[in-house]
Design a protein around this motif. Structure first.
Motif, short mmCIF file in Angstrom:
data_model
loop_
_atom_site.label_atom_id
_atom_site.label_comp_id
_atom_site.label_asym_id
_atom_site.label_seq_id
_atom_site.Cartn_x
_atom_site.Cartn_y
_atom_site.Cartn_z
N ARG B 87 103.34 -113.96 53.28
CA ARG B 87 103.12 -115.15 52.45
C ARG B 87 102.26 -114.74 51.27
O ARG B 87 101.62 -113.68 51.28
CB ARG B 87 102.41 -116.23 53.26
N SER B 88 102.16 -115.60 50.30
CA SER B 88 101.36 -115.28 49.12
C SER B 88 99.89 -115.05 49.48
O SER B 88 99.21 -114.22 48.85
CB SER B 88 101.49 -116.37 48.05
N ASP B 89 99.41 -115.75 50.49
CA ASP B 89 98.00 -115.57 50.85
C ASP B 89 97.75 -114.31 51.68
O ASP B 89 96.62 -114.06 52.11
CB ASP B 89 97.42 -116.80 51.54
N ASP B 90 98.78 -113.50 51.89
CA ASP B 90 98.60 -112.17 52.47
C ASP B 90 98.31 -111.12 51.39
O ASP B 90 98.06 -109.96 51.72
CB ASP B 90 99.84 -111.73 53.26
N THR B 91 98.35 -111.53 50.14
CA THR B 91 98.00 -110.63 49.05
C THR B 91 96.54 -110.20 49.23
O THR B 91 95.63 -111.04 49.25
CB THR B 91 98.19 -111.30 47.68
N ALA B 92 96.33 -108.90 49.36
CA ALA B 92 95.00 -108.40 49.69
C ALA B 92 95.00 -106.88 49.61
O ALA B 92 96.06 -106.24 49.53
CB ALA B 92 94.60 -108.83 51.10
N VAL B 93 93.81 -106.32 49.63
CA VAL B 93 93.65 -104.88 49.86
C VAL B 93 93.48 -104.69 51.37
O VAL B 93 92.63 -105.34 51.98
CB VAL B 93 92.44 -104.31 49.10
N TYR B 94 94.29 -103.83 51.92
CA TYR B 94 94.26 -103.54 53.35
C TYR B 94 93.61 -102.18 53.56
O TYR B 94 94.03 -101.19 52.96
CB TYR B 94 95.68 -103.56 53.93
N TYR B 95 92.58 -102.15 54.40
CA TYR B 95 91.86 -100.92 54.70
C TYR B 95 92.07 -100.53 56.16
O TYR B 95 92.08 -101.40 57.04
CB TYR B 95 90.34 -101.11 54.52
N CYS B 96 92.20 -99.23 56.40
CA CYS B 96 92.02 -98.74 57.76
C CYS B 96 90.58 -98.23 57.85
O CYS B 96 89.99 -97.80 56.85
CB CYS B 96 93.03 -97.65 58.11
N ALA B 97 90.03 -98.31 59.03
CA ALA B 97 88.65 -97.90 59.24
C ALA B 97 88.51 -97.25 60.62
O ALA B 97 89.08 -97.74 61.60
CB ALA B 97 87.71 -99.10 59.12
N ARG B 98 87.78 -96.17 60.66
CA ARG B 98 87.55 -95.47 61.92
C ARG B 98 86.35 -96.06 62.66
O ARG B 98 85.33 -96.38 62.04
CB ARG B 98 87.31 -93.99 61.67
N ASP B 99 86.48 -96.17 63.95
CA ASP B 99 85.39 -96.62 64.81
C ASP B 99 85.17 -95.54 65.85
O ASP B 99 85.82 -95.55 66.91
CB ASP B 99 85.77 -97.96 65.45
N SER B 100 84.24 -94.62 65.59
CA SER B 100 84.03 -93.51 66.52
C SER B 100 83.21 -93.93 67.72
O SER B 100 83.18 -93.23 68.73
CB SER B 100 83.36 -92.34 65.80
N THR B 101 82.55 -95.08 67.63
CA THR B 101 81.71 -95.54 68.75
C THR B 101 82.50 -96.38 69.75
O THR B 101 82.03 -96.62 70.85
CB THR B 101 80.57 -96.40 68.21
N LEU B 102 83.68 -96.83 69.34
CA LEU B 102 84.54 -97.69 70.14
C LEU B 102 83.92 -99.05 70.44
O LEU B 102 84.37 -99.75 71.36
CB LEU B 102 84.94 -97.00 71.47
N GLY B 110 89.47 -95.86 54.87
CA GLY B 110 90.47 -95.40 53.93
C GLY B 110 90.18 -95.97 52.55
O GLY B 110 89.29 -96.82 52.38
N GLN B 111 90.94 -95.53 51.58
CA GLN B 111 90.70 -95.94 50.19
C GLN B 111 91.25 -97.33 49.88
O GLN B 111 90.97 -97.90 48.84
CB GLN B 111 91.30 -94.91 49.21
N GLY B 112 92.01 -97.88 50.80
CA GLY B 112 92.58 -99.21 50.60
C GLY B 112 93.98 -99.17 50.04
O GLY B 112 94.33 -98.26 49.26
N THR B 113 94.79 -100.13 50.42
CA THR B 113 96.17 -100.28 49.93
C THR B 113 96.35 -101.72 49.46
O THR B 113 96.18 -102.65 50.26
CB THR B 113 97.19 -99.97 51.03
N LEU B 114 96.66 -101.89 48.20
CA LEU B 114 96.89 -103.23 47.67
C LEU B 114 98.31 -103.67 48.01
O LEU B 114 99.28 -102.99 47.66
CB LEU B 114 96.70 -103.26 46.16
N VAL B 115 98.41 -104.79 48.70
CA VAL B 115 99.70 -105.40 49.00
C VAL B 115 99.77 -106.72 48.23
O VAL B 115 98.92 -107.60 48.43
CB VAL B 115 99.88 -105.64 50.51
N THR B 116 100.74 -106.82 47.36
CA THR B 116 100.94 -108.03 46.56
C THR B 116 102.19 -108.73 47.04
O THR B 116 103.27 -108.11 47.12
CB THR B 116 101.07 -107.69 45.07
N VAL B 117 102.07 -110.00 47.39
CA VAL B 117 103.22 -110.78 47.85
C VAL B 117 103.54 -111.79 46.75
O VAL B 117 102.74 -112.67 46.44
CB VAL B 117 102.93 -111.51 49.17
N SER B 118 104.70 -111.61 46.17
CA SER B 118 105.07 -112.47 45.04
C SER B 118 106.58 -112.56 44.94
O SER B 118 107.30 -111.57 45.16
CB SER B 118 104.49 -111.89 43.74
N SER B 119 107.03 -113.75 44.58
CA SER B 119 108.47 -113.93 44.40
C SER B 119 108.90 -113.50 42.99
O SER B 119 110.08 -113.45 42.69
CB SER B 119 108.85 -115.40 44.63
#
Lengths: 108, 119
Positions: B87-102, B110-119
């Motif tokens: 959906r349009s409100d999923d437009t965001a920068v998506y990050y992966c992140a490590r959790d070594s402590t669990l 990570g550096q981030g990935t911009l996902v743009t949702v647009s018609s």
């Protein structure tokens, strides 16, 4: 879900000044499982503090954290030019992990 | 030196899906957790869920249940996040992140990935 509210929204200070940032939780954060992150424009967040008061690897000692229960504080004793950024608190004591809305520390 | 390198920006149509990758180097991929955190414009960071590659079973935030799939390939040290029914409100920068402590402390991002949702 635990809601974290940070204050103030923006802090305008000069280099060399002390910054005090607040993070309040809607319910008690178990075992002080609270972290702080710094984010600069166009960059990913960087871990500063965990366990409310433990500095992450490589973080200078001008950064300190305190608090327990529902009230937590991040203090920057003397602001350096590279410290002007947005700061987020995050709780990991319960699921889902949640973040505050951020405090922007800007140059006055 | 730990590094998380994400795939590039995406532009998607509403209703479609997106799959973002996160390749890890340094450290032992299978023994720590990888989470996905997104940041919509002007919004706070939002944890979506995570996975411990050695166990394989992902953990999702209820808000995203049924729309998100998080997987990990230990052989390539790569984690993936797929979000469907965009959906349009999923437009965001998506990050992966490590959790070594669990326990939910995100020590490398990570550096981030911009996902743009647009018609």
């Amino acid at each position: 879900e635990i809601v974290l509210t940070q204050s103030p929204g923006t802090l305008s200070l000069s280099p060399g000044e002390r910054a005090t940032l607040s993070c309040r939780a809607s319910q008690s954060v178990s075992s002080s499982f609270l972290a702080w992150y710094q984010q600069k424009p166009g960059q990913a967040p960087r871990l500063l503090m965990y366990g409310a008061s433990s500095r992450a690897t490589g973080i200078p000692d001008r950064f300190s954290g305190s608090g327990s229960g529902t009230d937590f504080t991040l203090t920057i004793s003397r602001l350096e030019p590279e410290d002007f950024a947005v700061y987020y608190c995050q709780q990991y004591g319960s699921s889902p992990r949640t973040f505050g809305q951020g405090t922007k520390v800007e140059i006055k | 030196q730990v590094q998380l390198v994400q795939s590039g920006a995406e532009v998607k149509k509403p209703g479609s899906s997106v799959k973002v990758s996160c390749k890890a180097s340094g450290g032992t991929f299978s023994s720590y957790a990888i989470s996905w955190v997104r940041q919509a414009p002007g919004q706070r960071l939002e944890w979506m869920g995570g996975i411990i590659p050695i166990f394989g079973a992902p953990n999702y935030v209820q808000k995203f249940q049924g729309r998100v799939t998080i997987t990990a390939d230990v052989s390539t040290s790569t984690a993936y996040m797929e979000l469907s029914s965009l959906r349009s409100d999923d437009t965001a920068v998506y990050y992966c992140a490590r959790d070594s402590t669990l326990v939910g402390i995100f020590d490398y991002w990570g550096q981030g990935t911009l996902v743009t949702v647009s018609s």
